[in-house]
Design a protein around this motif. Structure first.
Motif, mmCIF file in Angstrom:
data_model
loop_
_atom_site.group_PDB
_atom_site.id
_atom_site.type_symbol
_atom_site.label_atom_id
_atom_site.label_comp_id
_atom_site.label_asym_id
_atom_site.label_seq_id
_atom_site.Cartn_x
_atom_site.Cartn_y
_atom_site.Cartn_z
ATOM 1 N N ASP A 153 3.542 -0.998 -2.694
ATOM 2 C CA ASP A 153 4.041 -1.196 -1.330
ATOM 3 C C ASP A 153 4.905 -0.029 -0.876
ATOM 4 O OD1 ASP A 153 4.655 -4.685 -0.517
ATOM 5 O OD2 ASP A 153 2.979 -3.310 -0.176
ATOM 6 N N LYS B 260 2.855 2.667 0.439
ATOM 7 C CA LYS B 260 2.237 2.349 1.726
ATOM 8 C C LYS B 260 3.284 2.345 2.832
ATOM 9 C CE LYS B 260 0.442 -1.780 2.667
ATOM 10 N NZ LYS B 260 0.213 -2.566 3.840
ATOM 11 N N LYS B 261 4.418 1.697 2.540
ATOM 12 C CA LYS B 261 5.424 1.578 3.593
ATOM 13 C C LYS B 261 5.988 2.937 4.003
ATOM 14 C CE LYS B 261 7.451 -2.993 3.520
ATOM 15 N NZ LYS B 261 8.541 -3.824 3.052
#
Lengths: 721, 358, 366
Positions: free
Chosen positions: B49, B52-53
């Motif tokens: 994550d 991605k973030k």
């Protein structure tokens, strides 16, 4: 029987048979537009505006950029205003950028290093700018150095002074000074409008009014356009030039103050290159580099455009140097355009002035065909000449009760010949114009339509008195048509009014042939009331020429030379105010109409139509090219060397036609007057007036010279029509 | 009556005008402006994550770098290429605007970007302590984060990243004093800096004076060269001509200017105006060309600092500001990178020396 | 489009402007009144002489309408009546060779006997001039392959370039040159070349007899008139110019739409082209300069018809010229003949023969 005033004037345009589009004369409108004085800056300004619109459309420059553009524009705009004033005065000031730098740095040094209060810094900055401008002014006005080199030198000098100042106080400059006045000048607002903009607006209005409406501004323009004449007229040239440079310096000082407040730059390059931007803007706006002409309003538009372009180059992230290249290219282009435009504006306006129109004529009668009423004959050839070799160009004549003949002369005279045996004649009056139509008024005084001047009454002692020479100007006309310049024929109505034809509002009376080539509805018929007031009764007529009061006094016959027709304008009775045709599609171009003694009317033709001239009326573009490319002598016109005299009646029937088949004695007859059984033949290019004896069956009891409807004319019942 | 009416109208108009008069057009509220977003990360994060973030947070963000000089100058080229790589990898939209040494133009570019809200983060390089004040203000109000590199501005943006010029100047001056004492040269030096009113020059002068004044050294003159090599060379040549052997060292603020000064000194030595190796040339930062000059013996030593690091730090700060979600202008920080003194003996071993343009 | 470009070019720099113009009559062509003062040989308006020949015996043989006449002193008698309009005459022994429209080349003896020389189609129509080469053959110029001899105006307006030079050797013909703009005159210049006057191109060229297809030199170009027949003299050549150039006609050539409508709707004698004489003033069109002011038409007015014959000397310069100006009547000179010092011109527009005084006039009895 007072004629009631017309409710509105009659527009005779439909007589030409043209469509609404034919009313437009695009080349002529362009010509009139170009001839206006305020068009001097038009081309460069128009192109500059176009350029800025293009930039706004093609680059990311948007409404958010507007305050930025205006901020920049006000500072450089002050420079542009000062530069405009200097340019109008005939000089140039290249040092304004350096003055900005010096004033800006000086203000900041004074505030931060010397700790002067702002109340002192603000006026000091402006005064410092004026002082620097005064240095320029002194060198140029008093020492008489050339402006270009002088201001170039001061550019370097002031720039060096700025660098030295910055170098000396560099550390102190780095410390910002908080002061409410700095904030007000840089980021504040007056009534919601940023301070800089307000200052600029005030300066703009003051300088504009001063330059255009005050004596000082006129002196500046006078010095700029012709120094020598200005000096000879008593204008203090040196003082005026000095003051222009002081003003330029003061405005540069103000700009420096504003930029110091807004940006607070402390490097010595402040203002460098601004003179180029101001110069570009000023030229872009259309101020002439030669001096004598210019407007600060135009310079303002120029600076706004320059800033828009600059913003465009920044917004597209263009390389730094490319902007200068673009600016220089624009400057070059507009300088060239300005030069060309200034030189050729008037010439272009002249070239475009004649814009031939299209008229529709009917089929042409063949006058060589034997056996018709039009067939060529020799009736006029033997008319005995009066004033042969003395008269030059009598367009019309008038014969008084005693048989004295008065006729015009192209030299501006009115001749008087005492009788047929008088070969010498005398000059009865000198009018100063081109005497055309003659008529007698109620008191038997001679009325003459003097081309170029107006309607005149000539008293018994030969003194001309002006009757009327002006009408109200057309509301939407660029061209001032209030003067009666081409008055041709006139006649008097029973109530004392005079109807006169003004055959063109655009050419003068001597150039009637140009009007024939142009064939546009430029003419009008005007009524002059006994009290001297004038009113246009028919407008947009093609070459209205002959005017004649009908025998019953209730209508006026109007001949149109260009349209080869005669119409009747009713001035009394149930049809008052209407225009109806009497004769149409004549084989020639009619001229003056006059009454005959037997209740009919005489109509001479100034020229005859030919197949080729008829064909050319259908090709206005060819005629326009002819007027532009072919010398005047070679222009094709209708056959002016051939002419005849026609008699017609109120019903529009042609009763008889008389010619001079040799075409030598009376090649062009423009007016005929009947008196005591004789016909007087006048021609505007002839050197005589012919006197023809009429057959007894052609003569009647009416006195054609009397105004119909008055007691001196016999009643209508007597006349057998 | 008419006069009264006129007076009343005039008074009303004046009142309205005065009411509309403000000192500060925009009325900036003290401190924070607009543009806050929410934070990207919470306390915990899933492994993938995070990746991605981060990308999501930075993707499409527009970042602009507006230095006062760009093409042809390794200093800013170096930063520019670092930023380009980093932001490019993250998917952000990075652009460099080159005003080509024109302060007017630089101001205009920044004004334009702020007015059109065409950027999210501005990385600025202020040539003059005060000139970008209003621009930084306007950016804050418009919600644009500002990072100032290398030359501080009196109005701080969200972050400043640079070198501790004063400390670095002190270090190199101590070294210069040492060298002078060793040679037994006269206790006189000359300072050659930039425009003179920019952060770098001001702090360089400060640092030099900090060391020289207590040590009893005299600063003969301070020449301002606007960062131009030609002017620097000229200044050095004329000072050498004047002072001849009566001067010990040149303290030059900009490394490229130092090369020019070194050339002037070498030229003077060749012509016999001064004894060879009698004047030292000391500067700050170590461009690769300066390193060549050092190896050629033209210049003496420099307080090299981590130029590369400044660029990286700017990238990092930009990401932090974006992810942090705080509104623009709510935080102000000043951060320094490392520096050390390099001379011929250790120049090849020191990583932060001899920076290049890419 | 061309016009717009030309306007822009002229606006940018007036020196780049290019306009059509008719060159003025100057230097050797400076106007005079010598034709108006010339001696009239025939009774007025009796004949329409087209071409003429001066015989050895001093008589004048001229062609008029469909016959050939002979003028001896004051007496005129018919020599031969041919079956078509007779144009050019070339001396041949004691008689002449005549070009007859619709027939061909016919040899006519002094006493009137006719003999057909060549009836080839090539020379049977629109023969404008002929010259006899030293080897006896004839060089004949054909004005246009599409028009009759009276169709010069149509050829000019249409831009007709179908004129030819044809060599006639007995009954054999050979087309030597094609694509010419109404060649109206041909004459031997030397052993190896001939002079050709190209009417529609208003220039005079020298061509090698061996290669008539292309010109070898230009003797006179951009003349202010359309040149016609040629007669050789010992000091150059005499040319006639039946038609003067008019600026408005040049404008007409630039306006094809107007020109074609004019040709369609108006009778040929009213077309705005130069002609031999003014036919009917009542339907004629005027140019502004032709206005009769105070009883006179100025002589330098633009000309629709003009009387001109001029002599070029060996170097191509106009040595002398004979004019009848716009205010005169002796216009439309179509033929010239020289013998001894005597020059006689055929004024077809005036319908008479004229004998002017000339500079190289030796005693007439020579």
């Amino acid at each position: 029987m007072k004629t009631k005033a017309f409710s509105r004037e009659i527009d005779a345009f439909p007589l030409t048979g043209g469509s609404r589009r034919d009313r437009l004369a695009p080349f002529r409108t362009l010509s009139e537009l170009f001839g206006q004085r305020w068009m001097e800056g038009a081309v460069p300004l128009g192109l500059a505006v176009l350029l800025s619109v293009l930039v706004t459309a093609t680059t990311p420059v948007g409404p958010g950029d507007a305050p930025l553009i205006l901020d920049e524009a006000t500072e450089k705009g002050l420079l542009a205003i000062g530069l405009t004033v200097v340019l109008v005065g005939g000089g140039i000031d290249l040092s304004i950028g350096s003055i900005v730098g010096l004033a800006s740095l000086g203000a900041m040094v004074a505030s931060r290093a010397w700790n002067w209060p702002m109340a002192l810094v603000v006026p000091a900055a402006i005064l410092a700018g004026s002082a620097l401008g005064a240095v320029n002014g002194f060198l140029i006005a008093r020492v008489n150095m050339r402006p270009f080199i002088t201001t170039l030198v001061t550019l370097v000098a002031f720039g060096g002074a700025a660098a030295a100042l910055q170098s000396a106080y560099s550390f102190q400059l780095g410390v910002p000074e908080q002061d409410i006045v700095w904030d007000f000048l840089g980021a504040g607002a007056v009534a919601g409008v940023p301070t800089g903009w307000v200052v600029f607006a005030v300066v703009l209005i003051v300088v504009h009014v001063g330059l255009t409406r005050s004596r000082w501004g006129w002196w500046i323009a006078a010095v700029g356009s012709d120094r020598r004449s200005a000096r000879r007229n008593g204008i203090p040239v040196a003082r005026v030039v000095f003051c222009t440079y002081v003003l330029s310096g003061a405005l540069a000082g103000t700009a420096g103050l504003l930029t110091a407040a807004r940006l607070g730059r402390t490097d010595p390059d402040v203002g460098q290159g601004w003179e180029l931007v101001a110069l570009t803007a000023v030229v872009l706006g259309g101020v002439s580099l030669k001096g004598g002409r210019g407007s600060v309003l135009r310079a303002t538009v120029g600076i706004v455009v320059v800033q828009v372009i600059q913003q465009g180059t920044i917004a597209t992230g263009a390389e730094g140097s490319s902007y200068t290249v673009i600016l220089a290219a624009a400057l070059l282009l507009f300088a060239v355009l300005d030069l060309k435009w200034g030189k050729y504006r008037q010439r272009t306006a002249e070239k475009l002035r004649i814009d031939p129109g299209r008229i529709t004529l009917g089929p042409l009668v063949d006058v060589t065909e034997p056996g018709t009423v039009w067939t060529v004959n020799d009736r006029l050839t033997d008319a005995s000449p009066i004033g042969l070799g003395k008269i030059e160009g009598a367009e019309d004549c008038a014969v008084d009760r005693e048989g004295n003949m008065y006729c015009g002369d192209r030299r501006g005279w009115v001749w008087r010949f005492a009788g047929p045996d008088d070969t010498e004649g005398e000059i009865f009056a000198r009018t100063g114009g081109l005497p055309l139509g003659h008529a007698w008024d109620h008191e038997r005084r001679l009325l003459v339509a003097v081309g170029g001047m107006g309607v005149y009454r000539i008293h018994a002692d030969g003194e001309p008195e002006l009757v009327a020479d002006k009408v109200r100007r057309s509301p939407f006309s660029l061209h001032d048509d209030s003067g009666l310049r081409a008055v041709d024929d006139l006649d008097v109505t029973p109530d004392g009014a005079i109807f006169v034809s003004d055959f063109s509002t655009r050419t003068n009376a001597a150039e009637y042939m140009v009007e024939l080539v142009e064939s546009r509805p430029n003419g009008r018929v005007v009524r002059v009331d006994p009290d001297g007031s004038t009113e246009v009764v028919i407008s947009h007529h093609v070459f209205p020429n002959g005017i004649c009061t009908a025998h019953d006094g209730r209508s006026i016959l109007v001949a149109s030379t260009g349209l080869c027709r005669v119409d009747r304008l009713w001035i009394a009775g149930p049809k008052q105010g209407q225009l109806e045709p009497v004769l149409e599609n004549l084989p020639g171009h009619p001229d003056n109409i006059n009454r005959s003694s037997d209740g009919n009317y005489w109509l001479p033709f100034v020229s005859m139509r030919t197949p080729m001239s008829d064909l050319l009326t259908k090709y206005p573009a060819v005629r326009r090219r002819m007027t532009q490319e072919v010398p005047l002598d070679s222009w094709v016109v209708p056959q002016l060397n051939v002419s005849c005299v026609m008699k017609f009646n109120d019903r529009g029937e042609v009763l008889g036609v008389m010619w001079d088949a040799t075409l030598r004695n009376h090649p062009m007859v423009t007016a005929v007057k009947e008196h005591a059984g004789h016909l007087y033949l006048c021609g505007v290019s002839n050197n005589r007036v012919g006197r023809l004896r009429l057959e007894s069956d052609e003569v009647g009891p009416i006195d054609p010279a009397s105004v119909p409807g008055t007691t001196t004319a016999p009643s209508l019942a007597v006349v057998d029509r | 009556m008419k006069k009264k009416l006129t007076a009343l109208l005039t008074a009303a108009a004046t009142a309205m005008t005065l009411a509309g008069c403000t000192v500060d057009r925009g009325g900036s509220s003290a401190g924070g402006g607009a543009g806050g977003g929410k934070q990207t990360f919470g306390r915990n994060v899933q492994l993938f994550d995070a990746h991605k973030k981060t990308h999501e947070a930075m993707k499409g963000k527009r970042i602009a770098f507006v230095p006062i000089l760009y093409k042809g100058y390794n200093l800013t080229l170096n930063w520019g290429s670092t930023m380009e790589r980093a932001f490019g990898n993250l998917g952000a939209d990075f652009r460099v605007y080159d005003p080509n040494f024109d302060t007017d133009k630089m101001v205009k570019i920044i004004n334009d970007l702020v007015a059109r809200r065409a950027v999210d983060v501005l990385i600025l390089h202020n040539p003059d302590v005060g000139v970008l004040t209003k621009q930084i203000d306007a950016a804050e109000r418009a919600g644009i984060h500002t990072v100032v590199v290398n030359m501080v501005s009196s109005r701080l943006g969200d972050a400043f990243i640079g070198v501790d010029s004063v400390h670095a100047a002190e270090d190199i001056t101590r070294r210069a004093v040492q060298d002078c004492e060793k040679r037994g040269a006269p206790k006189r030096m000359a300072i050659i800096d930039g425009p003179g009113n920019d952060a770098a020059s001001l702090m360089w002068s400060k640092g030099v004076h900090h060391v020289l004044d207590p040590a009893g050294y005299e600063v003969v003159t301070t020449a301002h060269t606007q960062w131009q090599n030609a002017l620097a060379q000229q200044a050095a040549a004329s000072i050498t001509q004047q002072q001849k052997n009566n001067i010990c060292a040149y303290m030059v603020a900009y490394d490229l200017n130092a090369i020019a000064v070194g050339d002037a000194v070498a030229d003077a030595a060749e012509r016999g105006v001064i004894r060879p190796d009698s004047i030292g040339v000391y500067t700050m930062a170590a461009d690769t060309r300066w390193c060549d000059a050092l190896r050629a013996g033209k210049v003496t030593a420099s307080a090299a600092y981590d130029v590369q690091g400044v660029g990286e730090a700017a990238v990092v700060t930009a990401q932090q500001l974006v992810q942090g979600g705080a509104p623009a202008g709510s935080t102000h920080t000043v951060a320094y990178v490392s520096h050390t003194v390099v001379d011929r003996s250790n120049v090849d071993d020191t990583t932060i020396a001899c920076y290049k343009g890419r | 489009m061309n016009r717009t470009l030309a306007v822009i070019r002229e606006w940018i720099n007036p020196d780049w402007a290019r306009h059509r113009t008719v060159p003025p009559m100057e230097a050797g062509l400076r106007p005079n009144r010598r034709l108006d003062e010339a001696h009239v040989l025939l009774p007025a308006e009796a004949y329409t002489p087209d071409d003429l020949v001066l015989t050895e015996s001093g008589t004048v043989m001229f062609s008029s309408e469909e016959s050939i006449f002979e003028l001896r002193g004051d007496e005129v008698r018919v020599v031969a009546a041919l079956g078509g309009k007779v144009g050019v005459l070339v001396p041949s022994g004691s008689g002449v060779v005549a070009a007859v429209e619709g027939v061909g080349l016919v040899s006519v003896g002094a006493s009137g006997e006719t003999e057909e020389l060549c009836a080839d189609r090539a020379v049977s129509s629109c023969v404008t001039d002929a010259a006899r080469l030293p080897d006896g053959s004839l060089l004949v110029t054909i004005g246009s392959s599409h028009e009759s001899p009276g169709g010069w105006a149509r050829a000019l307006l249409r831009g007709d370039r179908s004129g030819r030079i044809v060599r006639v050797d007995g009954p054999r013909v050979r087309i030597e040159a094609e694509g010419l703009g109404w060649p109206a005159g041909i004459e031997v210049a030397s052993d190896t070349d001939v002079l050709v006057s190209l009417s529609c191109d208003h220039r005079i060229e020298r061509r090698m007899t061996a290669s008539l297809g292309k010109p070898s030199a230009r003797l006179a170009a951009n003349l202010p008139v359309y040149p016609g027949r040629i007669a050789a003299t010992d000091d150059g050549w005499w040319f006639v110019a039946p038609y003067p150039r008019n600026r408005f006609t040049e404008l007409l050539l630039d306006e094809p739409q107007l020109a074609s409508e004019m040709m369609r709707t108006i009778a040929p004698e009213d077309w705005f082209v130069p002609r031999l004489r003014c036919t009917t003033p009542y339907t004629d069109t005027l140019q502004m300069g032709q206005l009769r002011v105070l009883g006179v038409i100025k002589p330098w007015a633009p000309a629709r018809s003009y009387g001109l014959a001029f002599r070029l000397d060996g170097s191509g310069r106009v040595a002398e010229s004979l004019h009848s100006r716009v205010d005169g009547e002796r216009h439309g000179i179509t033929g010239v003949a020289v013998r001894g010092g005597r020059v006689v011109v055929a004024a077809q527009g005036y319908r008479n023969l004229l004998q002017p005084q000339v500079a190289n006039e030796k005693a007439v009895t020579q």
